[in-house]
Design a protein around this motif. Structure first.
Motif: not given
Lengths: 950, 62, 68
Positions: A401-424
């Motif tokens: 998370s010092g480099v990658v925007d983890v919350p943004k990646v997490t939200d992105y994962a949440g939008e994908m089909a078949d993803v029913v749970y996502f979290s950092d």
């Protein structure tokens, strides 16, 4: 460590002291007192809120006092057990009855100031002492200005400075004003080889860790100038000399042989004054001085010895003998690690395995009686079910998370089909995160899990175990590497790294949609071992295995057992080797579980771990008999022999009976001439080793030279003995003998490779000439005897390397699976390694290594079965047309043809398959699928790759 | 003072939770024994948990 | 041609035992390289059906990297 925390058969009793030990081997009762943590371990979720609110400061001892923490804290986020604790010495409530802020802050109400110490009585069959090492005395540090000048630091503090989780987040800065140091000096032998602080021994590890720290510091800042001040660079370990060379040539680290007199303030920095061997003085300015501190005995050594009823040696380490290096003076109480004597990690790991082997051998009849077999809930996902994917994106502290925007990646994962749970997740590998994952799997009925964190090569097994605990097949898991392959390598491009993480997660989820549960497979094990080599390593291993109750066959090429040890007559501490060897051979011969084949050679080996079949050729006079032996494991102990150099120090060896090897001298001193020793002897060290002929250090020659020098002095105190050396590597307790030899008048004179000693024998006796740097003049001598320390080479490793497909190093020694953490295993499963075939080493280390290899080899035999990774290939019998292309291509002979209803079909032998997939890539009818790497899955990943936005 | 009794056969005690102690404990369980791992401080790991990298593989030491 | 304009999409197939491991150790050593690569882990590059590579190009890869 996390592995130890998860094992159902290890109960970690931390924050606890051993109070008493009663009983006898097989039946001890130990009393252990557990100090209160003031936090309920069951309730604590390691959220860290309490530390935030705690008002009191506390020096952080985990960070070597270079950082500040609070009395209520955890040492580091991955700690096992992952429970916070309160340091009572600093807590305002426990000291003064005030504060208690933490109590209401804790949401899980875990803080409990009413906790009291509890005593537990444990019934145990054996006790293993592994308390590690202690700190060297303060005065060893203060004489170099430690404590007076902030920028004089210990090597352990420097290690913390280099660490990304350390005080300056991995940046090396001066403590005084936080500037980056441009010049750093290391001082060796601080608190070691120093009678001033009663530590006469050499700590054995400081030279190597100083080189490592210097190289890492250079990687951080290539402009930084680093000098190491030393007496002898003791890099005698396997491949260590090569590392020193790399430090010098590639990293430009300077090595100066000098004694440091003192360190004083100078301008903004420090002045280091030193004296070189020729007696001249010099000084240099530095920004930072690192003290390479040695390993001392643990502070509570004498208390432990009293409780455990065993003896300590003169330095307060546990006392043991050459022939039983891990047995304390109290039977049933064993020792491993640095408490047995200062040592590096591989030796500690080796001792750990060895001690587990000998203790369980002693307790053989109790095996299995106390263990809890881990059971997993029934797997509850049927094939074909609609994917319900759970995605976790790991912060890895700040590593990701010092480099990658983890919350943004997490939200992105949440939008994908078949993803029913996502979290950092802060640390997805921590123990509490595993609990969360299990809960969420159940709560959301997840049937696929994707974790974006570090490398599956290190962490996949851990998460798979969590899946199993949650009732999911472990194959229903996909890992995405956004640390090693992303945040760490694109540290300066946070946006691009975030985009890359999103793409990789999308590809991982795409694959996850197509993953299927794979059946677990196991193969039974033949419960016996084949040991190649009948020297001390092979025989010790055979006895250790027999103690465990497993039969083995020892194959020895010579016509009798004993190997190189037959040539050794006494040791440096004065042990009687021939008697030991005779007893060892007798024990092996009498043991009903051990079959000995002498004048025998291995011809071929087929099979895999658990199921090997070997052919051994035995010569009996004119008859040659071939034996076929079925066995589950192989132990390689083929040994080594003295090197026979053609040239020494670039000079042809003259034919002379006055030039001998150390081994020949030893025979002479112990043999007929027992009471006669030559009146004058010159010894040349590294005659063939360390770049002269062999590239490496043979590790044992310095000890051998000191041993023989002392023997000569014992027989003939008036004898003149001169040892010409490059570096005396009498590491560990052998340093005492080196000092004793000097005290008895043995002269040690260093030489360098650009000023080598010369020798000749033109028929009128030997002549030796060399440069003496202390006298600063050339010396010429005509000694009665010139003795060469010729070094050791492995015994024909190349043949065996081909036969067993096990790798060798450039120096022709066998290469272990992992030099630090798997030192006695070879990369091929089921093959283990001990003795000189691994690297040169002294007798006590060979014995330990053989015990360790035998213990590791016993593991599959105890289990009785081996598990096969479910990622192996599978041939669909309906689609297979029996063309046989796969059989001809398989590099592991893991596919066989057989007939079903008169049709040729291919079939995988799961235990031999390495999952390379060559068969699947070439099958013309796509009949072969690879578990976890199907065409469908890879195509889905490629398709998801195609969705990258430009 | 509370006292808990643990009566078990087939158990071994390891004193010290550094790299040697933890490795010993793991191997003991693999060889069929139950282990009590007694550690003085609040967490296992010992000195190795403080190391940044280890020679020569530079692995993370945890 | 401006430098920023060229940012190719590269697809990589990495062998678990060598190239994937090497990419891990590049990370451990903090080697910096351009962020254009997206990777797929396989247990061995022997697994690669040429069709995977063709499909990669069809999906818009500017280049394909196989490491094994």
């Amino acid at each position: 460590m996390v592995e130890a925390g998860r094992s159902p058969n290890i109960e970690i009793i931390s924050n606890a002291d051993l109070l008493a030990l009663d009983g006898k081997p097989g039946k001890f009762t130990a009393t252990v007192q557990v100090r209160p943590r003031y936090i309920d371990a069951e309730a604590c979720t390691a959220c860290g809120l309490c530390t935030k609110y705690c008002p009191r400061h506390l020096v952080d001892s985990y960070n070597e006092g270079l950082a500040i923490t609070r009395p209520i804290h955890i040492d580091y986020p991955q700690a096992v057990p992952a429970t916070y604790y309160i340091d009572p010495s600093a807590c305002l409530f426990l000291q003064h009855g005030t504060c208690q802020i933490c109590v209401p802050v804790c949401r899980s109400r875990a803080i409990d100031f009413s906790q009291k110490p509890t005593d537990r009585k444990l019934a145990v069959g054996a006790v293993i002492m592994a308390p590690g090492f202690g700190r060297v005395p303060e005065e060893a540090l203060t004489k170099y200005g430690y404590g007076k000048h902030q920028d004089v630091v210990t090597s352990i503090e420097f290690e913390r400075l280099l660490n990304p989780s350390g005080p300056f987040k991995g940046e090396v800065r001066c403590i005084s004003d936080q500037r980056h140091p441009h010049k750093i000096a290391f001082i060796q032998c601080v608190g070691s080889r120093d009678l001033g602080c009663d530590n006469g021994y050499c700590s054995s590890v400081c030279c190597m860790y100083a080189i490592k720290e210097a190289m890492v510091a250079k990687e951080h800042d290539p402009e930084c100038e680093i000098t190491i001040y030393y007496m002898d660079m003791r890099t005698q370990g396997k491949e260590f000399d090569a590392a020193q060379k790399r430090a010098e040539e590639h990293f430009g680290i300077k090595f100066v042989r000098a004694k440091v007199a003192d360190v004083t303030p100078w301008d903004k920095g420090l002045k280091l004054t030193y004296a070189t061997m020729d007696g001249s003085h010099g000084f240099t300015g530095y920004d930072m001085v690192v003290l390479s501190v040695g390993l001392d005995a643990p502070t509570d050594a004498s208390k432990l010895a009293n409780i455990g009823g065993f003896d300590l040696n003169s330095y307060d380490f546990c006392k043991t003998t050459t022939f039983a290096p891990l047995e304390s003076s109290n039977p049933g109480v064993y020792v491993a690690g640095a408490f047995q004597g200062p040592k590096d990690i591989p030796e500690s790991v080796t001792q750990a395995s060895a001690v587990a082997g000998i203790a369980t051998g002693m307790l053989r009849n109790q095996r299995g009686k106390g263990v809890i077999l881990k059971s997993y809930p029934a797997e509850n996902v049927a094939e074909g079910e609609v994917p319900r994917i759970g995605v976790w994106i790991c912060h890895c502290g700040i590593n990701i998370s010092g480099v990658v925007d983890v919350p943004k990646v997490t939200d992105y994962a949440g939008e994908m089909a078949d993803v029913v749970y996502f979290s950092d997740s802060l640390y997805s590998c921590s123990q509490d995160a595993q609990e969360t994952i299990k809960e969420k799997i159940k709560e959301h009925k997840l049937n696929r899990v994707v974790i974006a964190a570090c490398s599956p090569r290190t962490h996949e097994p851990l998460f798979q175990e969590t899946l199993k605990d949650a009732g999911l097949n472990r194959s229903l898991f996909e890992m995405v590497n956004i640390r090693d392959h992303c945040s760490w390598v694109h540290a300066n491009e946070p946006e691009a790294a975030t985009r890359k993480s999103m793409d990789l997660v999308r590809m991982g989820v795409a694959k996850a949609r197509h993953i299927k549960p794979l059946p677990e497979q196991t193969v039974p094990v033949t419960k016996s071992a084949l040991i190649i080599g009948g020297g001390v390593a092979g025989m010790t291993a055979a006895l250790t295995l027999a103690d465990q109750g497993f039969p083995c066959t020892v194959v020895e090429r010579q016509d009798k057992l004993g190997g190189q040890l037959q040539q050794m007559l006494y040791t440096l501490p004065g042990d009687d080797v021939p008697t030991f060897l005779k007893n060892l051979i007798d024990k092996v011969k009498k043991n009903k579980l051990i079959e000995v084949l002498t004048s025998a050679e291995l011809v071929s080996t087929e099979g895999f771990v658990g199921n090997f079949a070997s052919v051994v050729k035995v010569t009996r006079g004119k008859d040659i008999v071939e034996h076929t032996i079925d066995h589950g494991v192989i132990l390689v102990a083929t040994g080594g022999r003295p090197h026979t150099p053609e040239k020494v120090l670039g000079q042809e060896l003259p034919k002379s009976d006055r030039i001998v090897t150390q081994q020949a001298l030893e025979a002479q001193l112990a043999g007929k001439g027992k009471n006669r020793a030559p009146g004058s002897v010159v010894m040349i060290q590294c005659a063939g080793s360390r770049g002269d002929d062999l590239a490496y250090c043979s590790k044992t020659c310095c000890n051998e030279a000191v041993k023989n020098a002392l023997k000569i002095k014992e027989i003939n105190p008036a004898a003149q003995v001169i040892v010409l050396y490059r570096e005396m590597r009498t590491y560990g307790y052998a340093e005492d003998a080196y000092r004793q030899a000097r005290e008895q008048g043995v002269l040690f004179v260093p030489y360098t490779m650009d000023n080598k000693p010369l020798f000749s024998d033109k028929g009128k006796g030997v002549k030796v000439s060399y440069h003496d740097p202390i006298l600063r003049e050339d010396v010429e001598l005509a000694p009665e005897l010139l003795v060469l320390s010729v070094g050791l080479v492995p015994e024909s490793t190349e043949e065996l390397s081909k036969m067993l497909k096990i790798p060798v190093t450039a120096d022709k020694f066998f290469l272990e699976a992992h030099v630090k953490l798997r030192p006695v295993e070879l990369p091929v499963a089921g093959i283990f390694l001990a003795g000189l075939a691994h690297a040169p080493k002294p007798l006590d280390e060979i014995i330990v290594q053989a015990q360790a290899a035998a213990a590791k080899a016993a593991i599959p035999l105890v289990r009785g079965k081996v598990e096969v990774e479910p990622i192996v290939s599978h041939v669909d019998q309906d689609t297979c047309i029996g063309c046989g292309i796969c059989v001809s291509l398989c590099p592991f002979q893991a596919i066989q043809m057989h007939k079903i209803d008169n049709k040729r079909k291919a079939e995988t032998i799961a235990a031999s398959c390495k999952a390379c997939g060559i068969c699947a890539a070439h099958c013309p009818t796509f009949a072969i699928s690879m578990g976890g790497f199907t065409n469908e899955q890879i195509n889905a990943q490629i398709h998801a790759f195609g969705l990258i936005e430009e | 003072m509370a006292q808990a009794q643990d009566k078990k056969t087939g158990a071994v005690m390891v004193v010290g939770g550094g790299v040697a102690g933890v490795q010993t404990a793991l191997d003991l369980t693999e060889l069929g024994f139950y282990v009590y791992l007694v550690e003085k401080s609040a967490a296992v790991g010992g000195a190795m948990a403080q190391l940044d990298k280890t020679f020569p593989t530079n692995d993370c030491s945890l | 041609m401006s430098k920023e304009a060229f940012s190719p999409k590269i697809l990589g197939f990495l062998c678990n035992w060598c190239c994937y491991a090497a990419a891990d150790s590049a990370g451990v050593s903090r080697y910096q390289y351009p962020p254009n690569l997206r990777t797929i882990r396989v247990m061995c590059t022997g697994r690669l059906d040429p069709a995977f590579i063709l499909r990669g190009f069809a999906e818009g890869a500017a280049g394909i990297f196989t490491g094994g």
